[in-house]
Design a protein around this motif. Structure first.
Motif, short mmCIF file in Angstrom:
data_model
loop_
_atom_site.label_atom_id
_atom_site.label_comp_id
_atom_site.label_asym_id
_atom_site.label_seq_id
_atom_site.Cartn_x
_atom_site.Cartn_y
_atom_site.Cartn_z
N LEU A 1 0.80 -1.17 -0.19
CA LEU A 1 0.15 0.15 -0.21
C LEU A 1 1.12 1.28 0.10
N ARG B 1 -0.10 7.01 4.05
CA ARG B 1 -1.43 6.33 4.39
C ARG B 1 -2.58 7.37 5.08
N LEU C 1 -7.95 4.54 3.71
CA LEU C 1 -7.49 3.17 3.06
C LEU C 1 -8.09 2.05 3.84
N PHE D 1 -7.00 -2.91 0.79
CA PHE D 1 -6.86 -3.41 2.14
C PHE D 1 -7.46 -4.51 2.54
#
Lengths: 336, 280, 249
Positions: free
Chosen positions: B242, B246, B250, B256
């Motif tokens: 990812l 962040r 997310l 995720f």
């Protein structure tokens, strides 16, 4: 606050400094351990200390009071204390019998310092009336005097109940006890005050029954006395000066004691002093001066205690009682 | 920013090397307590500046692993433990890795500032200097205005931040964080996570982070490792691709969720094993 | 001490005073058993310098012994916590020492030290050091092992652990022991004064007791209570300064 703190520090400092080192030159540092708490029974010693008589005699003397948990003979025998005002002749006898290194250098009270007391309006009028009654006496010697008095009239000691006496005379005042022991200088004054005068009391005096046990013996550590005969002599001389001054100026003597123990009752102390003086000036003192050791009285008391098996056997009286320190002081100085 | 903070900044960020050099490496590290085997041949390698999270069922030996890394516990002979490529026997690790236990363990007689500098102080740093540095960092840790408070006057989140600050001020390249947010409520925890990531991106320490919470493990880590039920060993090592920085959004993104499903299965399997072996 | 603590301290005292006077008047108690408070306070006022110096003497004795006992107790607790061998050898001796009744000890102390402040301080010390030792040891051993582990991970040696963690963490227990020991130190000083002391509250108490001066007995009791309160206040102030972080005591 600041003042109080300074006071605290000063007091603490003074207390810490008590075992002082390096005294003023020439003074011998000694202590006198009394047999009881400060009171005018010991006024002469306190007055002599206050007026510097001991210093003038070359002694730096500290007076330590006695108390319920202390035995003067033991403290003097240990060598930490040089002089002591001990109990009766019997205390000296039994200390010597146990081998404690003390010797008697003088006797303060020349006659028996206590009497036995009953209430004047009570059932006890004569010694014969003791039968079946309750009596208390200090078992430090006074009980033996009572046994002797009873024996002189053929009364067996188990004809009455005799139990150890506590410090307080309240049980007698409250009627729980019929006969109580009382010193002339202390308890008798308390009884007079609490029962309303001497006429309310019936007194039984040991001397009337042929018994005399002189008390308040002055003792010294044996080794110290042998090595410092002059110090012993000086101690007796200054003490006699203090007692003679106390007889001449009783207010000053009471004040000297009150200064040491300010909370005690002044009237009671004032009443005590003349009685203490009377006991000291009685008997042999009239001819041989204060603190006189009367060999006849010593012998008589000794035989009395041997007879009552307080002592296992006879002891060496010449070694226990040593009048030579007293005799070194000229007689006129000693006479009250 | 004050001079002291700049100095720290320089200290901490200057050597941010390209990720890749191995900082810490464990090879077959094991530990038994009597007959009980707590840790079974752990193999793990963490690169410099990497953020690795570790999840596992309770009692899987995570604390044993941490105590070994902190130098508080001797591993069984046989395995190897390398720090910066050099073998590191247990005693030598004391004071080399910044360790933050589960509880904040703040000393109630020390102020926020003095708690924060505890490690630095033990390391021999001058108290005045350490305080100055800590004072300049207080804002960053959300403790501005609380420098002279005592721990018992603080909320749980603040206490945890003081403990983190203590760990950061214990100026070590590797940080071991043992469930630091475990006791916090969900909201505070989410805030703290983002804040930690922010700190990490600035200071680039190498971090090994233990947690029970799979969301947390994925959200924070460059890699997520899963430890098996006792005897503990690494059973899964998953890179989290990812992007950073962040954001909270997310957490609901499909990629995720996919990672979460994968890891959840692995963890569940271990939890079931642990359940069967030890009971709940 | 703030302006608020004063009325908080004064209120119970006032209550006791009222109960005392009220009981004497209301129940017609004989002054032989309980003299009116007025009379007792009057006796103290009449001899204020004597009571003040007795208070200070006994306070100095008790404080000296108490301070020594606290120091030796804390040092002993630390030593026992660090040296298990010493603890096995010496702690039993400490325990045995406490089986000797203080009265018997007093008779020995007066032979050793005579009529000095040291004699009374020694008895106060004798009653103080043991509870402090035991509580210091227990306090140090009760330190959270996780906290010890944390400080060790920071590289702390045993000296740093002691000063930065063990001793401060043991302070609440040490102070509990000090609060318990303060009245013991006073009792020690008073017992010490019963062996031929010339000064102090204990000497006063003894004289009053054996002369059956009921008012003076109660006056001495009040003076003793004042010493005890002063000692306790010293401990409480120190505690407030050093263990400020503990929840309301």
């Amino acid at each position: 606050m600041r003042l109080a703190r300074r006071h605290l520090l000063a007091t603490a400092g003074a207390a810490l400094a008590l075992p002082r080192l390096g005294q003023a030159q020439g003074l011998t540092k000694v202590t006198l351990r009394l047999k009881w708490l400060p009171q005018t029974q010991f006024a002469g010693f306190y007055l002599a200390a206050e007026r510097g008589y001991y210093r003038e005699a070359g002694l730096d003397l500290t007076i330590n009071p006695g108390g319920p948990n202390l035995l003067t003979e033991n403290l003097v025998a240990s060598g930490n204390e040089q002089f002591g005002l001990s109990g009766g002749m019997d205390s000296v006898f039994s200390a010597r019998e146990k081998g404690l290194p003390i010797l008697c250098i003088g006797v303060a009270h020349q006659v028996t310092p206590f009497v036995f007391v009953a209430k004047a309006d009570g059932p006890v009028k004569t010694l014969e009336d003791f039968r079946g009654r309750k009596a208390t006496a200090w078992f430090t010697g006074a009980h033996l005097v009572l046994y002797g008095m009873l024996a002189s009239r053929g009364i067996p000691r188990d004809a009455l109940s005799i139990t150890p006496q506590q410090v307080s005379v309240t049980p007698f005042v409250n009627g729980e006890v019929d006969v109580v022991a009382a010193t002339w200088y202390n308890e008798l004054n308390v009884l007079k005050a609490r029962l309303g005068g001497v006429e309310k009391l019936k007194l039984f005096v040991a001397e009337d029954y042929g018994i005399t046990v002189p008390r308040d013996t002055v003792i010294a550590n044996t080794a110290f006395a042998q090595q410092n005969p002059r110090a012993v002599e000086a101690f007796l001389r200054a003490s006699i000066r203090g007692w003679k001054a106390s007889a001449a100026e009783p207010e000053a003597a009471v004040a000297a004691v009150m200064k040491i123990a300010p909370t005690i009752d002044r009237a009671h102390q004032e009443a005590m002093l003349p009685e203490a003086l009377r006991l000291m000036q009685a008997g042999a003192a009239a001819r041989h001066g204060l603190f006189a050791i009367d060999p006849a009285a010593v012998k008589k008391a000794h035989d009395f205690f041997v007879e009552h098996r307080v002592l296992a056997g006879p002891i060496d009286l010449a070694a226990a009682f040593q009048p030579q320190y007293l005799d070194a002081i000229p007689l006129p100085e000693r006479l009250a | 920013m004050t001079g002291a903070a700049e100095r720290l900044d320089a200290q901490l960020t200057v050597a941010a090397p390209p990720v890749g050099r191995v900082k810490l490496s464990l090879n077959g590290v094991a530990r038994s307590f009597g007959a009980v085997r707590a840790l079974d041949r752990v193999d793990l390698s963490i690169a410099e500046g990497e953020f690795v999270t570790l999840i596992g069922p309770s009692g899987c030996g995570k604390s044993t692993l941490f105590n070994i890394l902190a130098g508080l516990l001797e591993p069984d002979p046989g395995g190897t433990l390398l720090l910066d490529g050099a073998p590191a026997p247990s005693g030598s690790l004391l004071g080399r890795i910044a360790f933050m236990p589960q509880r904040d363990l703040l000393l109630p007689w020390r102020t926020v500032l003095d708690n924060a500098i505890l490690a630095a102080e033990i390391q021999g740093q001058k108290k005045r200097e350490a305080r100055e540095l800590a004072r300049s960092m207080a804002a960053e840790f959300g403790l501005k205005g609380f420098e002279n408070h005592y721990p018992q006057q603080l909320s749980g989140g603040m206490r945890q931040r003081v403990a983190l600050m203590r760990t950061f001020l214990f100026d070590r390249e590797v940080m071991l964080l043992d469930e630091p947010f475990g006791a916090l409520d969900a909201l505070t925890r989410a805030l703290m996570q983002r804040w930690l990531l922010d700190l990490w991106s600035r200071y680039r320490r190498t971090i090994l982070f233990i947690t029970h919470d799979i969301d947390e493990a994925i959200f924070l880590g460059d890699r997520v490792t899963v430890m098996s039920a006792r005897p503990g060993r690494i059973t899964l090592d998953r890179t989290i691709p990812l992007p950073r920085p962040r954001q909270p959004s997310l957490l609901t993104a499909p990629e995720f969720m996919a990672l979460k499903r994968e890891l959840l299965e692995a963890v569940e399997e271990e939890s079931l094993k642990a359940f069967a072996a030890n009971g709940p | 001490m703030s302006w608020r603590t004063l009325p908080r301290l004064a209120a119970p005292l006032l209550l006791i005073a009222l109960l005392w006077e009220g009981a004497v008047l209301g129940f017609g108690i004989s002054p032989f058993y309980l003299p009116p408070l007025r009379q007792v306070l009057g006796a103290i006022a009449a001899l204020w310098p004597a009571y003040q110096s007795a208070f200070l003497v006994t306070l100095a004795e008790a404080t000296a012994g108490f301070a020594m006992g606290a120091l030796v107790g804390i040092a002993g607790g630390i030593a026992f916590a660090h040296l298990p061998r010493l603890r096995r050898m010496v702690l039993p001796l400490f325990v045995v020492s406490q089986t000797v009744p203080v009265i018997a000890f007093g008779a020995i102390v007066v032979l050793w030290f005579g009529n000095t402040l040291a004699a009374k301080a020694a008895i106060a010390f004798y009653l103080t050091f043991f509870p402090v030792t035991v509580n210091t040891l227990a306090g140090i051993e009760a330190v959270d092992p996780r906290q010890v582990a944390l400080l060790r991970s920071f590289g702390a040696g045993s000296r740093e652990l002691l000063w930065k963690l063990r001793l401060p963490a043991a302070l609440p227990r040490i102070f509990t022991a000090l609060r318990l020991s303060a009245p013991l130190a006073l009792a020690g000083a008073i017992v010490g004064e019963w062996f031929g002391a010339t000064q102090g509250v204990g000497a006063m108490l003894l004289a009053a007791l054996f002369n059956e001066q009921v008012v003076a007995i109660w006056a001495a009791i009040l003076a003793a209570a004042a010493v005890g309160s002063a000692l306790f206040a010293l401990v409480a102030l120190a505690e407030r300064a050093l263990v400020f972080w503990r929840e309301e005591l």
